[in-house]
Design an enzyme around this catalytic site. Structure first.
Site, PDB file in Angstrom:
ATOM      1  CG  HIS A 153      37.903  39.720  33.070  1.00 17.83           C
ATOM      2  ND1 HIS A 153      37.462  41.023  33.073  1.00 17.83           N
ATOM      3  CD2 HIS A 153      38.389  39.499  31.819  1.00 17.83           C
ATOM      4  CE1 HIS A 153      37.661  41.572  31.893  1.00 17.83           C
ATOM      5  NE2 HIS A 153      38.224  40.665  31.103  1.00 17.83           N
ATOM      6  CE  LYS A 157      41.617  41.263  33.261  1.00 14.65           C
ATOM      7  NZ  LYS A 157      42.884  41.042  32.528  1.00 14.65           N
TER       8      LYS A 157
END
Length: 246
Positions: A153, A157
């Site tokens: 990600h 995040k």
């Protein structure tokens, strides 16, 4: 926060023929902004209220048909408390936020006894297909294959592993009937929206199931589809699998 209280109370015949009125919690975040943009072209959805950090949720909850949460795990107690204030109207919740503690998950489970809740780590239709395929592959390949999850990600995040990776791990454990933790590699780099790969490896062969998200629109589309689905459902804790009929 913007409010529109012109529509009638939940449950009226007029409401059932109109667009689904949505309260969006976490509207200023990445996913919140995507949902706002995507909803503009959805004839069945109307964003009637937007809340962010510091806003009081309960007044906005009163005038919506469903609340979508893409804020922060720490906001879940206030969100559930606001929904329960209007339990007689069964104000549904969609929870797309991840990283909840065990205590916060218990708050969600208790609220689901009184209001309908869709609690999903990922609203992508493709990811939910990955969940089903992972379960099938684990049963077919058996314990002879080593298994690993790799997820990537964007660098912003905060939770790792991702909620989707945790769900994949639970699916594998259930399919294999084991309690051992599934090896999971979490990578945080660049602006990757979300990649998930389940690897099954045996001497001489290797099977990989991969989903790559290139746009947050896929999550917005799934969330709005779930928002339409949950309205009118009885209290309970639902998954995106329920929404899709998988």
């Amino acid at each position: 926060m913007s409010l529109d209280s012109s529509a009638g109370e939940f449950g009226s015949a007029a409401m059932k023929k109109s667009r689904v009125r949505v309260l969006l919690v976490g509207a200023a975040g990445r996913m919140g902004k995507t949902i706002v943009d995507f909803a503009k072209d959805d004839p069945n959805i109307e964003i009637v209220a937007q809340c962010d950090l510091g806003d009081t949720i309960a007044p906005a909850m009163k005038n919506c048909d469903v609340a979508i949460d893409f804020s922060h795990a720490d906001a879940i107690e206030e969100i559930c408390r606001a929904a329960l204030q209007f339990r007689q109207f069964r104000k549904p919740l969609l929870i797309g936020t991840t990283g909840h503690s065990r205590a916060q998950r218990q708050v969600i489970e208790r609220a689901a006894q009184s209001v309908p809740i869709v609690f999903a780590p990922n609203f992508s239709i493709g990811v939910n297909a990955l969940f089903a395929l992972t379960h099938n592959a684990a049963e077919i390949l058996g314990h002879e294959f080593d298994v690993e999850i790799i997820e990537t990600h964007h660098r912003m995040k905060k939770d790792a592993p991702s909620g989707t990776a945790k769900t994949l791990a639970e699916i594998l454990k259930k399919a294999r009937k084991i309690d051992n933790e599934i090896p999971t590699q979490s990578i945080r780099e660049g602006d990757v929206v979300g990649d998930h790969t389940v690897v099954f490896a045996d001497p001489g062969e290797r099977v990989e199931l991969t989903h790559r998200a290139s746009s947050r629109e896929i999550f917005a589309r799934g969330a709005l589809r779930a928002a339409e689905w949950i309205v009118g459902k009885p209290p309970g804790l639902y998954s995106m699998q329920d929404v899709l009929g998988l």
